[in-house]
Design a protein around this motif. Structure first.
Motif, mmCIF file in Angstrom:
data_model
loop_
_atom_site.group_PDB
_atom_site.id
_atom_site.type_symbol
_atom_site.label_atom_id
_atom_site.label_comp_id
_atom_site.label_asym_id
_atom_site.label_seq_id
_atom_site.Cartn_x
_atom_site.Cartn_y
_atom_site.Cartn_z
ATOM 1 N N THR A 44 -5.731 -2.614 -3.292
ATOM 2 C CA THR A 44 -6.049 -2.993 -1.913
ATOM 3 C C THR A 44 -6.692 -4.374 -1.894
ATOM 4 N N ASP A 45 -6.773 -4.926 -0.690
ATOM 5 C CA ASP A 45 -7.438 -6.216 -0.515
ATOM 6 C C ASP A 45 -8.897 -6.069 -0.123
ATOM 7 N N GLY A 46 -9.406 -4.841 -0.063
ATOM 8 C CA GLY A 46 -10.820 -4.622 0.220
ATOM 9 C C GLY A 46 -11.131 -4.208 1.641
ATOM 10 N N GLY A 47 -10.135 -4.180 2.552
ATOM 11 C CA GLY A 47 -10.381 -3.739 3.923
ATOM 12 C C GLY A 47 -10.738 -2.258 3.970
ATOM 13 N N GLU A 48 -11.640 -1.891 4.863
ATOM 14 C CA GLU A 48 -12.126 -0.515 4.904
ATOM 15 C C GLU A 48 -11.000 0.473 5.186
ATOM 16 N N ASP A 49 -10.160 0.186 6.162
ATOM 17 C CA ASP A 49 -9.071 1.099 6.497
ATOM 18 C C ASP A 49 -8.090 1.235 5.339
ATOM 19 N N GLU A 50 -7.781 0.103 4.700
ATOM 20 C CA GLU A 50 -6.840 0.139 3.580
ATOM 21 C C GLU A 50 -7.411 0.915 2.410
ATOM 22 N N VAL A 51 -8.699 0.722 2.144
ATOM 23 C CA VAL A 51 -9.350 1.441 1.052
ATOM 24 C C VAL A 51 -9.357 2.938 1.331
ATOM 25 N N GLU A 110 -7.307 4.638 3.233
ATOM 26 C CA GLU A 110 -5.944 5.166 3.141
ATOM 27 C C GLU A 110 -5.521 5.352 1.689
ATOM 28 N N ALA A 111 -5.840 4.380 0.840
ATOM 29 C CA ALA A 111 -5.480 4.489 -0.574
ATOM 30 C C ALA A 111 -6.199 5.663 -1.228
ATOM 31 N N ARG A 112 -7.469 5.840 -0.913
ATOM 32 C CA ARG A 112 -8.216 6.942 -1.511
ATOM 33 C C ARG A 112 -7.665 8.297 -1.046
ATOM 34 N N ARG A 113 -7.310 8.405 0.230
ATOM 35 C CA ARG A 113 -6.743 9.662 0.738
ATOM 36 C C ARG A 113 -5.416 9.981 0.039
ATOM 37 N N ALA A 114 -4.577 8.948 -0.157
ATOM 38 C CA ALA A 114 -3.289 9.189 -0.804
ATOM 39 C C ALA A 114 -3.467 9.656 -2.246
ATOM 40 N N TYR A 153 4.228 5.945 -1.111
ATOM 41 C CA TYR A 153 3.123 5.028 -1.408
ATOM 42 C C TYR A 153 3.098 4.822 -2.926
ATOM 43 N N PRO A 154 3.360 3.608 -3.429
ATOM 44 C CA PRO A 154 3.545 3.408 -4.871
ATOM 45 C C PRO A 154 2.415 3.934 -5.755
ATOM 46 N N PRO A 155 1.121 3.730 -5.437
ATOM 47 C CA PRO A 155 0.091 4.277 -6.329
ATOM 48 C C PRO A 155 0.146 5.794 -6.454
#
Length: 746
Positions: free
Chosen positions: A525-532, A534-538, A566-568
């Motif tokens: 991620t680029d560090g944005g709260e929403d992106e972080v 979302e990545a953690r939930r996935a 989602y690739p990760p």
């Protein structure tokens, strides 16, 4: 007469010259005015003798300068009759003898070699290689593309096996018509055209084995750079060699083996300065040894990379050229990484054009690929030691150094356990001390939460208040975490499936997994709260789905398809399945029978959804087959191979076939490989490309295939032979593949 007689007196040896005989007058006696005394030969006689020696050399009449030598000889008093006698008596005819022997060799050459059918086969000029075999279901602008098999650039796709995930054939090719001329291949006109085309290709492939061809081979075999560089001055032959196209070609062919040879350096610089830049560019990696040329070529390579845009084939070719050129030495690697770093930060890297966001992302990606290529060439430890020098900041340099220590320690543990390279399966755990240190650089706030001294109180000497401690507040960026090897290790640790008693025997396992997940989220991620978030939930959803799969519970298909989009999350699924099914202990567990098929389905869905994870998925299949062993049930082996068939349907054609031939064949029964080959041929359809046919023939050789064992295989063999005989198989098969193909037809 006295002077003439003295000219013919033999000169005494050194140390034996009597007084007064050194060429001057006798003591006390003055030489007469106008008379000089000399004991040297007249200049004309000395030159005449040199010319006679030149004319008396063997085959002197064949030398290019013989006419000039004859003119000088006659001009200096030589007799024409004597010159003719010298030339005729010393004529041997070596050149004519050599030409005659070359003609004999051409006459006695085997017919197969004359036609150019042997060896690795001849590829037409302008023909493209195989594109990246990736999923056609990925969105436009990604790495997705339908695989092509040796077709000319821009030509209609008449070589791609059809079926599964490939696009249906349209136009005349769908009705058995050839792509050019509009004539059916089985008509007389079509057959004549095909035979003419085959004859033309064979003629182009044929090597003219004249005297120069054998001389070039002799030079390549006996070339000694020390003797060449020991030549004094600039020999007369050097200029003739440099202005000759074939002469330069011979020297250029030696450039990679002798990068420090002065003569080759002069030849490359001469070609670059005299309008032969294309020849230097064709050298590829060999030109990287000459920095005065390398930096200009590298700028051209980067320009071609940027100009490729979304064309994955052109981009892959440009990246391959950059990797080959920039891994010749650590100096070229560092220079290329500096240019890529400038592009990634938005600079122009000296290319004279600004860097967009897409170019910056591309530069970061190529930098990682170049780092992996350099590690394979110079050793991963060497590359990691110089990696901090390329960091953007001091904090990034510290993080890069810690990440290098983590990987180095992990590699040493892998070697100790006998795990080869990056083989999938049960990877050793990451060293927790170094992992905790790396995690602290990004997410540990203990230094920020230090208690500040009360107002007015001066801190002790050597202690800096937290508010003024720049290093405490500075955090490294995500780039140090985005190294491919580091990301793979983090995924292997975060998605490790602990089999049996190991699941509860390690109390620190949960902490290490949480730290790895934190670092993965920071890397992707680029560090944005929403992106972080979302990545953690996935990642957490993927973990829950995999834990349920270990108990034999399959995920809901639609939600899981969205999850592995989602690739990760897809990478986590592949890492978990690899660690579970790559562990021989897994097959001794009671629940293994229920979870195996669920794991295979999840692995296939993740591999099909993410084209860039194809190689990881192939490693997971190989790890599972190796852990099963040949003694496992047939259903298990066929289940793993069915995952590979689904990847073929998705477009990963050649990588899957090559993995089955080279890596899986020693772990499965030949009958299972024949099953796999038949399934692949059910997906693919004629006409076949030469590369696909060659890969399938090698697979069938490893599977001990014979005629009559499988109807689909027999039809494939017959079709490839028809294409070969009609000159419609491009590129040609290798000689051993041709032989085995004929064996399958018997």
């Amino acid at each position: 007469r006295a002077g003439a007689m003295m000219d013919r007196v033999d000169t005494p040896p050194p140390g034996m010259v009597p007084p007064g005989m050194g060429g001057g007058p006798l003591p006390g006696v003055s030489a007469p005015q106008g008379i000089s005394v000399s004991f040297a030969e007249p200049p004309g006689e000395s030159k005449l003798l040199d010319l006679e020696r030149t004319l008396a050399a063997k085959d002197a009449v064949m030398e290019p300068e013989v006419l000039a030598t004859l003119r000088d000889y006659v001009a200096n008093g030589g007799k024409p009759a004597a010159a003719i006698e010298l030339l005729s008596e010393n004529y041997r005819g070596y050149a004519q003898m050599t030409g005659l022997v070359c003609k004999w060799l051409e006459i006695t050459e085997p017919e197969g070699e004359k036609a150019g059918a042997g060896g690795a086969g001849h590829q037409r000029a302008g023909s493209g290689g195989i594109s990246a075999a990736v999923s056609p279901q990925a969105r436009r602008g990604s790495s997705a593309a339908t695989p092509t098999f040796g077709r000319p650039a821009g030509a209609e796709d008449d070589d791609t096996p059809q079926g599964g995930g490939t696009m249906p054939r349209t136009g005349s090719a769908a009705f058995g018509l050839a792509s050019g001329g509009g004539e059916r291949a089985n008509t007389p006109t079509g057959q004549i055209r095909d035979k003419t085309a085959a004859a033309l290709r064979n003629w182009r492939a044929r090597v003219r084995k004249d005297e120069m061809w054998f001389l070039e081979r002799l030079i390549r075999r006996k070339f000694d750079p020390r003797r060449v560089d020991a030549a004094k001055g600039r020999p007369a032959w050097m200029q003739r060699l440099l202005v000759s196209d074939r002469g330069r070609a011979v020297l250029f062919s030696l450039a990679e083996a002798h990068p420090n040879c002065l003569l080759i350096t002069i030849a490359i610089q001469h070609a670059w300065q005299h309008g032969h830049a294309d020849e230097v560019r064709a050298l590829g990696p060999a030109a990287a040894s000459y920095f005065s040329i390398f930096h200009e070529l590298l700028a051209e390579h980067f320009t071609a990379l940027i100009a490729a845009g979304d064309d994955e084939d052109r981009r892959a070719d440009a990246v391959d050229v950059i990797k080959r050129a920039c891994t010749q030495s650590l100096a070229t690697y560092l220079f290329a990484q500096m240019m890529l770093a400038d592009l990634a930060r938005g600079g122009d890297a000296g290319l004279g054009r600004g860097s967009s966001k897409a170019v910056s992302a591309l530069a970061s990606r190529v930098s990682r690929e170049l780092e992996a290529a350099a590690a394979a060439t110079h050793g991963s430890s060497t590359v990691r030691k110089i990696a901090p020098l390329l960091a953007e900041s001091d904090a990034n340099a510290v993080a890069t150094a810690v990440a290098g220590d983590l990987l180095l320690t992990t590699e040493e543990e892998r070697r100790r356990r006998g795990i080869e390279g990056n083989a999938a399966g049960v990877a050793p755990p990451l060293p927790r001390g170094i992992l905790k240190k790396l995690h602290a650089l990004y997410l540990d706030d203990s230094t920020r939460d230090a208690i500040a001294p009360p107002p007015g109180m001066v801190p002790p000497p050597g202690m800096v208040p937290p508010s003024s401690n720049a290093n405490a507040s500075e955090r490294p960026g995500a780039n140090p975490l985005r190294q491919p090897e580091l990301l793979r290790s983090l995924f292997d640790e975060a998605f490790r499936c602990n089999v049996g008693a190991a699941a509860s025997a390690d109390p620190g396992r949960a902490e290490s997994r949480a730290q790895c997940v934190d670092l993965i989220v920071r890397a992707v991620t680029d560090g944005g709260e929403d992106e972080v978030a979302e990545a953690r939930r996935a990642l957490e959803s993927a973990t829950r789905a995999l834990e349920a799969a270990a108990r034999g519970s399959a995920p809901e298909p639609e939600s899981f398809r969205d999850l592995v989009g989602y690739p990760p999350a897809a990478a986590g699924v592949i890492a978990w399945v690899s660690s579970a099914m790559g562990d021989p202990e897994h097959y001794r567990q009671v629940h293994a029978g229920a979870s195996n098929q669920v794991y295979f389905g999840m692995l296939a869905r993740a591999a099909v959804s993410q084209a860039r994870l194809c190689e990881r998925a192939l490693d997971a299949v190989g790890a599972a087959l190796a852990a099963m062993g040949k003694g496992s049930s047939e259903a298990l082996h066929l289940g793993a191979l069915d995952v590979a068939v689904e990847m073929v349907e998705a477009g990963h054609v050649l990588p899957v076939i090559e993995a089955a031939t080279e890596r899986w064949s020693r772990h499965v029964d030949p009958s299972h490989l024949r099953y796999f080959a038949g399934e692949v041929l059910e997906v693919a359809g004629p006409p076949y490309g030469g590369r696909f046919a060659s890969a399938m023939v090698r697979l069938l050789r490893g599977a001990n295939a014979r005629r009559g064992m499988n109807r689909t295989i027999d039809e494939f063999v017959a079709q490839v032979r028809r294409q070969r005989e009609g000159g419609r198989l491009h590129p040609n098969l290798a000689k051993e593949d041709d032989t085995f193909l004929d064996y399958l037809a018997k």
